[in-house]
Write a protein that holds these residues in place. Structure first.
Motif, PDB file in Angstrom:
ATOM      1  N   THR A 147       0.220   3.909   2.971  1.00 19.81           N
ATOM      2  CA  THR A 147       0.705   3.673   4.336  1.00 19.81           C
ATOM      3  C   THR A 147       2.148   3.199   4.369  1.00 19.81           C
ATOM      4  O   THR A 147       2.778   3.187   5.432  1.00 19.81           O
ATOM      5  N   GLY A 148       2.678   2.775   3.223  1.00 26.55           N
ATOM      6  CA  GLY A 148       4.027   2.242   3.190  1.00 26.55           C
ATOM      7  C   GLY A 148       4.097   0.762   3.494  1.00 26.55           C
ATOM      8  O   GLY A 148       5.188   0.182   3.568  1.00 26.55           O
ATOM      9  N   LEU A 149       2.952   0.097   3.649  1.00 32.06           N
ATOM     10  CA  LEU A 149       2.934  -1.340   3.927  1.00 32.06           C
ATOM     11  C   LEU A 149       3.540  -2.099   2.743  1.00 32.06           C
ATOM     12  O   LEU A 149       3.193  -1.839   1.587  1.00 32.06           O
ATOM     13  N   ASP A 150       4.433  -3.040   3.035  1.00 35.29           N
ATOM     14  CA  ASP A 150       5.052  -3.836   1.982  1.00 35.29           C
ATOM     15  C   ASP A 150       5.412  -5.193   2.575  1.00 35.29           C
ATOM     16  O   ASP A 150       6.481  -5.373   3.151  1.00 35.29           O
ATOM     17  N   LEU A 151       4.506  -6.159   2.447  1.00 35.66           N
ATOM     18  CA  LEU A 151       4.710  -7.491   3.012  1.00 35.66           C
ATOM     19  C   LEU A 151       4.690  -8.533   1.897  1.00 35.66           C
ATOM     20  O   LEU A 151       3.788  -8.522   1.054  1.00 35.66           O
ATOM     21  N   ASP A 186       0.864  -1.184   0.000  1.00 39.06           N
ATOM     22  CA  ASP A 186       0.000   0.000   0.000  1.00 39.06           C
ATOM     23  C   ASP A 186       0.900   1.233   0.000  1.00 39.06           C
ATOM     24  O   ASP A 186       1.597   1.523   0.976  1.00 39.06           O
ATOM     25  N   ALA A 187       0.876   1.969  -1.113  1.00 39.44           N
ATOM     26  CA  ALA A 187       1.738   3.147  -1.250  1.00 39.44           C
ATOM     27  C   ALA A 187       1.344   4.252  -0.282  1.00 39.44           C
ATOM     28  O   ALA A 187       2.169   5.101   0.068  1.00 39.44           O
ATOM     29  N   LEU A 240     -13.540  -2.624   3.634  1.00 37.07           N
ATOM     30  CA  LEU A 240     -14.031  -3.913   4.115  1.00 37.07           C
ATOM     31  C   LEU A 240     -12.867  -4.866   4.361  1.00 37.07           C
ATOM     32  O   LEU A 240     -12.831  -5.580   5.363  1.00 37.07           O
ATOM     33  N   GLY A 241     -11.894  -4.869   3.446  1.00 35.05           N
ATOM     34  CA  GLY A 241     -10.712  -5.689   3.653  1.00 35.05           C
ATOM     35  C   GLY A 241      -9.902  -5.221   4.846  1.00 35.05           C
ATOM     36  O   GLY A 241      -9.344  -6.027   5.591  1.00 35.05           O
ATOM     37  N   ARG A 242      -9.846  -3.929   5.027  1.00 39.19           N
ATOM     38  CA  ARG A 242      -9.103  -3.382   6.162  1.00 39.19           C
ATOM     39  C   ARG A 242      -9.724  -3.828   7.479  1.00 39.19           C
ATOM     40  O   ARG A 242      -9.017  -4.171   8.432  1.00 39.19           O
ATOM     41  N   SER A 263      -4.098   0.075   6.300  1.00 35.17           N
ATOM     42  CA  SER A 263      -4.056  -0.018   4.846  1.00 35.17           C
ATOM     43  C   SER A 263      -5.418  -0.335   4.237  1.00 35.17           C
ATOM     44  O   SER A 263      -6.113  -1.251   4.678  1.00 35.17           O
ATOM     45  N   ARG A 264      -5.757   0.443   3.198  1.00 32.61           N
ATOM     46  CA  ARG A 264      -7.032   0.270   2.494  1.00 32.61           C
ATOM     47  C   ARG A 264      -6.833   0.021   1.007  1.00 32.61           C
ATOM     48  O   ARG A 264      -7.795  -0.172   0.277  1.00 32.61           O
ATOM     49  N   HIS A 265      -5.575   0.056   0.549  1.00 31.51           N
ATOM     50  CA  HIS A 265      -5.323   0.001  -0.888  1.00 31.51           C
ATOM     51  C   HIS A 265      -4.458  -1.190  -1.284  1.00 31.51           C
ATOM     52  O   HIS A 265      -3.747  -1.154  -2.281  1.00 31.51           O
TER      53      HIS A 265
END
Length: 491
Positions: free
Chosen positions: A210-214, A207-208, A241-243, A232-234
């Motif tokens: 929040t910076g999440l990168d797993l 997710d660009a 809903l996924g979040r 993260s929503r993206h």
């Protein structure tokens, strides 16, 4: 209707008539269930309780409220989370993408029901974009407002905790016994105190915003990384809903960690844990550390399987409301049944029963396997022996069958008998299946082959050792799409 408890304690089986206020989102359940569990199990003294109480910010979310719903068996806690970030360092803001001004709204809203017997917790996420109606009210400036439509999270910006409580009670028909608020700081510090939380993902998550990168697999997240995960929503097309599902999975993992690493049994660790969490919590005067201790006394056997999670059933997404924007509308019939179960103090998961503490002599459960995106039972595999080792093909085929994969049962010799690294060939249209199979065969090479079709080819190489157990992500069950905490944590 249950009699109100005494001012400073909650008696089992009775909801409090005192007015409470919370602001957690993901920290929501964290603030209740975990604080509750931690406090009681730690044998904390009066001086510690008093010092922790002094660290809780206080609000009055029930002021001037009339014509409220009838109380429920058990206790209903409204947990909301805001994006407060005043105590986060500049370095953390940059590293975890926490810049910008807070919206002063409830970014996450959950209803937490603690059973009357204190042996079960049900958590229902309420989408922040839910269509709702704010009741008629007068704001702090003395201006009168008629009833009007809003997104559910806007009630907080318009009238703070009191209007949020009134709006949620109107929407759910449930009387809220407590209200809690958490912000970013409290969430991050709490995760760090328990030593981080383990999260499993069957697919890469990026997710660009929040910076999440797993990558796909298992990860140990610190407080800042965990915040990225729950915000993260993206990462895919499921948006909010996924979040919410990820927030629920995270809370289950957090409960599992805190109930297994000694935090609950060590007063020193407990104090550090509780003070970190409660430092950024706001709650009503009737909900303090002693009340949490009363909850805990009857929850010694609490575990992830004692909790169930769901999201209020939805009927329509992306409904445009003039002056409000895009909203989601609840399925009124299903939502009514869901909230009736909470009112009647019944579990949300079909045939769910409270878990019992394991005996000292009980054998640990068998590892159910790494989480994969596609159920192994849906993955067709043809095995080839890529070595001169007679019988290797059959051994690989048998191991894959035992792991749940749909093999042909008839391995074949490879045209190349000198394969060193096990090879998985797949049609690009079945890339998700190939990724799931690769997790079961660690170290294998993935090679796309156009036109190969639905059956994947595994050529066993000299490096083959064994097949790793895998399982598909737990799918929501029953009418309300419910999962229990033990089904969504890492194996």
């Amino acid at each position: 209707m249950p009699t109100p408890p005494r001012p400073r304690s909650l008696r089992p089986g009775q909801p409090s008539s005192r007015q409470h206020d919370e602001r957690p989102r993901w920290g929501l359940r964290l603030a209740t269930t975990l604080s509750v569990l931690v406090l009681g199990a730690g044998g904390v003294g009066h001086a510690v309780v008093t010092s922790l109480n002094n660290g809780i910010g206080r609000v009055d979310p029930f002021r001037d409220m009339k014509n409220r719903p009838q109380g429920s068996r058990g206790t209903n806690i409204l947990l909301v989370g805001t994006d407060g970030r005043e105590k986060i360092t500049a370095e953390e803001k940059q590293k975890y993408r926490l810049g910008g001004a807070p919206c002063h709204c409830t970014d996450t809203i959950m209803m937490v029901h603690v059973s009357a017997e204190r042996d079960r917790v049900s958590v229902v996420s309420l989408p922040r974009d839910s269509y709702a109606e704010v009741p008629e009210h007068t704001d702090e400036a003395g201006k009168h407002h008629d009833k009007h439509p809003v997104k559910l999270n806007a009630a907080y910006a318009e009238g703070g905790p009191p209007l949020t409580v009134r709006t949620v009670e109107h929407a759910t028909g449930l009387k809220i016994d407590h209200y809690l608020e958490l912000d970013f700081t409290s969430f991050m510090r709490t995760v760090d105190v328990v030593g981080g939380v383990q999260i499993c993902t069957a697919r890469p998550m990026k997710d660009a915003y929040t910076g999440l990168d797993l990558a796909a697999g298992t990860h140990q997240l610190n407080g800042g990384e965990a915040l990225q995960y729950v915000r993260s929503r993206h990462t895919d097309g499921s948006s909010d809903l996924g979040r919410m599902q990820r927030q629920q999975r995270f809370l289950a993992a957090l409960v599992a960690k805190a109930t297994s690493n000694g935090v609950l049994l060590n007063p020193v660790k407990f104090r550090e844990f509780a003070s970190s969490m409660l430092s950024s919590v706001r709650a009503d005067e009737g909900f303090g550390v002693e009340e949490m201790l009363n909850f805990t006394s009857a929850m010694k056997g609490f575990s992830p399987s004692s909790s169930d999670f769901t999201t209020v059933p939805l009927a329509q997404l992306g409904i445009q409301i003039k002056g409000v924007g895009s909203t989601v509308k609840w399925d009124e019939a299903k939502a009514k049944k869901l909230f009736q179960l909470l009112r009647d103090d019944k579990p949300l998961t079909p045939h769910a029963a409270p878990s019992k503490p394991a005996s000292k002599d009980a054998k640990p459960p068998r590892n159910p396997g790494a989480i994969v995106e596609v159920d192994p039972a849906r993955i067709k595999v043809q095995v080839y022996n890529g070595t001169h080792n007679d019988g290797l093909g059959q051994r690989v085929d048998d191991a894959l069958q035992a792991a749940g994969f749909k093999t042909t049962g008839f391995p074949r010799p490879s045209t190349n008998p000198a394969v060193h690294r096990t090879l998985i060939e797949y049609d690009p249209r079945w890339d998700r299946s190939a990724g799931s199979l690769a997790i079961a065969l660690p170290g294998s090479e993935l090679r796309p082959v156009k036109g190969l079709g639905a059956t994947l080819r595994v050529t066993a190489g000299a490096d083959f050792k064994d097949v790793v157990p895998v399982r598909a992500e737990e799918q929501p069950q029953g009418v309300f799409g419910t999962v229990t905490g033990d089904k969504v944590i890492c194996p």
